[in-house]
Write a protein that holds these residues in place. Structure first.
Motif, PDB file in Angstrom:
ATOM      1  N   ASP A 214     -32.232 -23.647 -17.880  1.00 33.56           N
ATOM      2  CA  ASP A 214     -30.889 -23.561 -17.283  1.00 33.56           C
ATOM      3  C   ASP A 214     -31.458 -24.168 -15.668  1.00 33.56           C
ATOM      4  O   ASP A 214     -32.632 -23.922 -15.304  1.00 33.56           O
ATOM      5  CB  ASP A 214     -30.382 -22.146 -16.863  1.00 33.56           C
ATOM      6  CG  ASP A 214     -29.975 -21.647 -18.378  1.00 33.56           C
ATOM      7  OD1 ASP A 214     -29.935 -22.200 -19.355  1.00 33.56           O
ATOM      8  OD2 ASP A 214     -29.360 -20.530 -18.295  1.00 33.56           O
ATOM      9  N   LEU A 215     -30.424 -24.675 -15.105  1.00 33.16           N
ATOM     10  CA  LEU A 215     -30.293 -25.228 -14.050  1.00 33.16           C
ATOM     11  C   LEU A 215     -30.962 -24.007 -12.856  1.00 33.16           C
ATOM     12  O   LEU A 215     -31.599 -24.247 -11.875  1.00 33.16           O
ATOM     13  CB  LEU A 215     -29.204 -25.986 -13.412  1.00 33.16           C
ATOM     14  CG  LEU A 215     -29.063 -26.529 -11.971  1.00 33.16           C
ATOM     15  CD1 LEU A 215     -30.147 -27.628 -11.839  1.00 33.16           C
ATOM     16  CD2 LEU A 215     -27.813 -26.922 -11.321  1.00 33.16           C
ATOM     17  N   GLY A 216     -30.536 -22.931 -13.001  1.00 36.59           N
ATOM     18  CA  GLY A 216     -30.612 -21.814 -12.248  1.00 36.59           C
ATOM     19  C   GLY A 216     -32.074 -21.228 -12.544  1.00 36.59           C
ATOM     20  O   GLY A 216     -32.431 -20.232 -11.658  1.00 36.59           O
ATOM     21  N   ASN A 217     -32.590 -21.406 -13.542  1.00 33.30           N
ATOM     22  CA  ASN A 217     -33.973 -20.586 -13.989  1.00 33.30           C
ATOM     23  C   ASN A 217     -35.014 -21.473 -13.378  1.00 33.30           C
ATOM     24  O   ASN A 217     -36.004 -22.232 -13.751  1.00 33.30           O
ATOM     25  CB  ASN A 217     -34.243 -20.562 -15.493  1.00 33.30           C
ATOM     26  CG  ASN A 217     -35.214 -19.668 -15.650  1.00 33.30           C
ATOM     27  OD1 ASN A 217     -36.246 -19.499 -15.054  1.00 33.30           O
ATOM     28  ND2 ASN A 217     -35.452 -19.569 -17.118  1.00 33.30           N
ATOM     29  N   GLN A 218     -35.173 -21.479 -12.023  1.00 30.52           N
ATOM     30  CA  GLN A 218     -36.181 -22.520 -11.126  1.00 30.52           C
ATOM     31  C   GLN A 218     -37.474 -21.988 -11.310  1.00 30.52           C
ATOM     32  O   GLN A 218     -38.377 -22.768 -11.606  1.00 30.52           O
ATOM     33  CB  GLN A 218     -35.757 -22.381  -9.697  1.00 30.52           C
ATOM     34  CG  GLN A 218     -34.707 -22.873  -9.333  1.00 30.52           C
ATOM     35  CD  GLN A 218     -34.864 -24.323  -9.630  1.00 30.52           C
ATOM     36  OE1 GLN A 218     -35.736 -25.224  -9.228  1.00 30.52           O
ATOM     37  NE2 GLN A 218     -33.633 -25.037 -10.364  1.00 30.52           N
ATOM     38  N   PRO A 219     -37.985 -20.689 -11.679  1.00 32.96           N
ATOM     39  CA  PRO A 219     -39.338 -20.318 -12.124  1.00 32.96           C
ATOM     40  C   PRO A 219     -39.797 -21.327 -13.271  1.00 32.96           C
ATOM     41  O   PRO A 219     -40.908 -21.578 -13.520  1.00 32.96           O
ATOM     42  CB  PRO A 219     -39.223 -19.027 -12.416  1.00 32.96           C
ATOM     43  CG  PRO A 219     -38.265 -18.309 -11.462  1.00 32.96           C
ATOM     44  CD  PRO A 219     -37.392 -19.474 -11.483  1.00 32.96           C
ATOM     45  N   MET A 220     -38.914 -21.453 -14.212  1.00 30.90           N
ATOM     46  CA  MET A 220     -39.204 -22.049 -15.662  1.00 30.90           C
ATOM     47  C   MET A 220     -39.320 -23.176 -15.202  1.00 30.90           C
ATOM     48  O   MET A 220     -40.022 -24.320 -15.997  1.00 30.90           O
ATOM     49  CB  MET A 220     -38.133 -21.657 -16.801  1.00 30.90           C
ATOM     50  CG  MET A 220     -38.704 -22.272 -18.114  1.00 30.90           C
ATOM     51  SD  MET A 220     -39.798 -21.425 -18.777  1.00 30.90           S
ATOM     52  CE  MET A 220     -40.978 -22.712 -19.116  1.00 30.90           C
ATOM     53  N   ALA A 221     -38.271 -24.146 -14.687  1.00 34.48           N
ATOM     54  CA  ALA A 221     -38.203 -25.476 -14.166  1.00 34.48           C
ATOM     55  C   ALA A 221     -39.654 -25.935 -13.445  1.00 34.48           C
ATOM     56  O   ALA A 221     -40.209 -26.708 -13.674  1.00 34.48           O
ATOM     57  CB  ALA A 221     -37.047 -25.786 -13.123  1.00 34.48           C
ATOM     58  N   ARG A 222     -40.037 -25.009 -12.628  1.00 34.28           N
ATOM     59  CA  ARG A 222     -41.331 -25.071 -12.045  1.00 34.28           C
ATOM     60  C   ARG A 222     -42.497 -25.123 -12.869  1.00 34.28           C
ATOM     61  O   ARG A 222     -43.429 -26.033 -12.618  1.00 34.28           O
ATOM     62  CB  ARG A 222     -41.388 -24.194 -10.593  1.00 34.28           C
ATOM     63  CG  ARG A 222     -40.486 -24.703  -9.540  1.00 34.28           C
ATOM     64  CD  ARG A 222     -40.927 -23.701  -8.266  1.00 34.28           C
ATOM     65  NE  ARG A 222     -40.779 -22.183  -8.582  1.00 34.28           N
ATOM     66  CZ  ARG A 222     -39.586 -21.594  -8.067  1.00 34.28           C
ATOM     67  NH1 ARG A 222     -38.491 -22.280  -7.513  1.00 34.28           N
ATOM     68  NH2 ARG A 222     -39.799 -20.309  -8.285  1.00 34.28           N
ATOM     69  N   ALA A 223     -42.525 -24.312 -13.746  1.00 34.93           N
ATOM     70  CA  ALA A 223     -43.647 -24.296 -14.885  1.00 34.93           C
ATOM     71  C   ALA A 223     -43.545 -25.547 -15.440  1.00 34.93           C
ATOM     72  O   ALA A 223     -44.749 -25.881 -15.691  1.00 34.93           O
ATOM     73  CB  ALA A 223     -43.351 -23.394 -15.647  1.00 34.93           C
ATOM     74  N   PHE A 224     -42.469 -26.038 -15.947  1.00 36.44           N
ATOM     75  CA  PHE A 224     -42.803 -27.358 -16.768  1.00 36.44           C
ATOM     76  C   PHE A 224     -43.120 -28.548 -15.848  1.00 36.44           C
ATOM     77  O   PHE A 224     -44.026 -29.288 -16.205  1.00 36.44           O
ATOM     78  CB  PHE A 224     -41.181 -27.826 -17.223  1.00 36.44           C
ATOM     79  CG  PHE A 224     -40.630 -26.981 -18.141  1.00 36.44           C
ATOM     80  CD1 PHE A 224     -41.203 -26.908 -19.566  1.00 36.44           C
ATOM     81  CD2 PHE A 224     -39.412 -26.456 -18.283  1.00 36.44           C
ATOM     82  CE1 PHE A 224     -40.808 -26.379 -20.609  1.00 36.44           C
ATOM     83  CE2 PHE A 224     -38.937 -25.780 -19.402  1.00 36.44           C
ATOM     84  CZ  PHE A 224     -39.771 -25.603 -20.591  1.00 36.44           C
ATOM     85  N   GLU A 225     -42.814 -28.549 -14.595  1.00 37.95           N
ATOM     86  CA  GLU A 225     -43.162 -29.613 -13.525  1.00 37.95           C
ATOM     87  C   GLU A 225     -44.724 -29.539 -13.403  1.00 37.95           C
ATOM     88  O   GLU A 225     -45.398 -30.521 -13.309  1.00 37.95           O
ATOM     89  CB  GLU A 225     -42.400 -29.467 -12.297  1.00 37.95           C
ATOM     90  CG  GLU A 225     -41.010 -29.970 -12.617  1.00 37.95           C
ATOM     91  CD  GLU A 225     -39.956 -29.465 -11.617  1.00 37.95           C
ATOM     92  OE1 GLU A 225     -40.327 -28.934 -10.507  1.00 37.95           O
ATOM     93  OE2 GLU A 225     -38.747 -29.451 -11.589  1.00 37.95           O
TER      94      GLU A 225
END
Length: 313
Positions: free
Chosen positions: A286-297
């Motif tokens: 989700d756009l709002g799941n920034q911890p997961m987004a940062r892990a992908f990055e």
């Protein structure tokens, strides 16, 4: 506004070219889906002006029994018609009334694929917002915006950073117990909504049996992350879908988030799929799941696309 327009479903495969006169991401497979039953002609509606489509909507189904998702919504963007969203809303409202009995909720609308930076281009942003407006004018609302990530074999496999070890899932009940313990505090919008309607354990059972076990790849690929003291920390589900290799699920047990375990779980899942020969691995959050987004990055996954899911409540 609509007196010069005809709103109707297509008659069958002989009108697929008419339906595809408007550009869209699924045009190259709609004829095949119509033949295989994933689409039906009475699920595929057009607004015609002088025989030319100026808007269209369409639904898709894995089973072919009933519509499961509205995957097509297009309006004529090329001619600058100031009434284009009015026409789209009228068409969608007409089709919804015909297909779904009063008192029943239509299936969600999934607007994809979106460019990752779709808000940075004014023309693209207008096209997306026009489609959102069409759905909103029939009572739909944005439920969640999702980000799509991709790892490719041209990028190094992410390395493990912590002290977790990994083992397979031993049983159905162990997997369901882990899912139940991961759900509290989740930032995933779908999981939040489903738990609110039932309970964490009930939803975990549905998620396990109906979603995770539906992938054709073996459960032996799944990995539980374990601390040196033997305590399970989280679960990653690397899988193969009909469209390729995916990280189908990744979660850290409530109470252990924020300690970097997500990085090791993602690294382990990517390692396993790379060992299976994956040249491309995709995953969503989700756009709002920034911890997961940062892990992908951090793992050098590329945010290559996105999607918007809308619902009628």
């Amino acid at each position: 506004m609509t007196s010069d327009l005809i709103f109707r479903p297509i008659t069958g495969l002989e009108e697929i070219k008419l339906f595809n006169a408007l550009p869209g991401p699924y045009n190259d497979r709609l004829a095949e889906d119509l033949q295989s039953g994933h689409c039906k002609s009475d699920w595929m509606w057009v607004a015609l002006r002088d025989g030319r489509p100026v808007a269209r909507v369409g639904w898709w189904s894995r089973s072919g029994i009933r519509p499961q998702v509205m995957e097509t919504l297009d309006i004529d963007d090329a001619h600058g018609d100031p009434l284009r969203t009015d026409i789209g809303a009228h068409l969608l409202r007409t089709a919804l009334t015909a297909l779904f009995p009063a008192g029943t909720l239509p299936p969600p609308y999934v607007l994809q694929p979106l460019l990752a930076n779709w808000r940075d281009d004014s023309t693209t942003e207008r096209r997306i917002k026009d489609r959102i407006e069409v759905v909103e004018r029939t009572g739909g609302k944005i439920f969640v915006e999702r980000l799509r990530y991709r790892w490719t074999s041209s990028t190094p496999v992410p390395s493990h950073r912590g002290s977790l070890t990994f083992r397979p899932v031993s049983s159905d009940e162990e997997a369901i117990d882990l899912l139940t313990r991961i759900l509290p505090g989740t930032l995933d919008a779908y999981s939040q909504a489903d738990v609110a309607r039932s309970s964490a354990n009930d939803y975990a059972r549905v998620q396990y049996h109906d979603e995770l076990l539906s992938y054709p790849s073996p459960r032996a690929w799944w990995r539980i992350g374990v601390r040196p003291d033997g305590e399970p920390i989280g679960l990653v589900v690397p899988a193969q879908s009909p469209n390729g290799f995916v990280i189908a699920y990744l979660g850290v047990i409530d109470g252990h988030r924020g300690q970097g375990f997500v990085n090791d779980l993602l690294a382990e899942g990517t390692h396993l799929l790379a060992a299976q020969g994956a040249e491309r691995v995709t995953a969503d959050t989700d756009l709002g799941n920034q911890p997961m987004a940062r892990a992908f990055e951090r793992a050098r996954y590329d945010n290559f696309a996105g999607r918007i899911d809308m619902r009628w409540d």
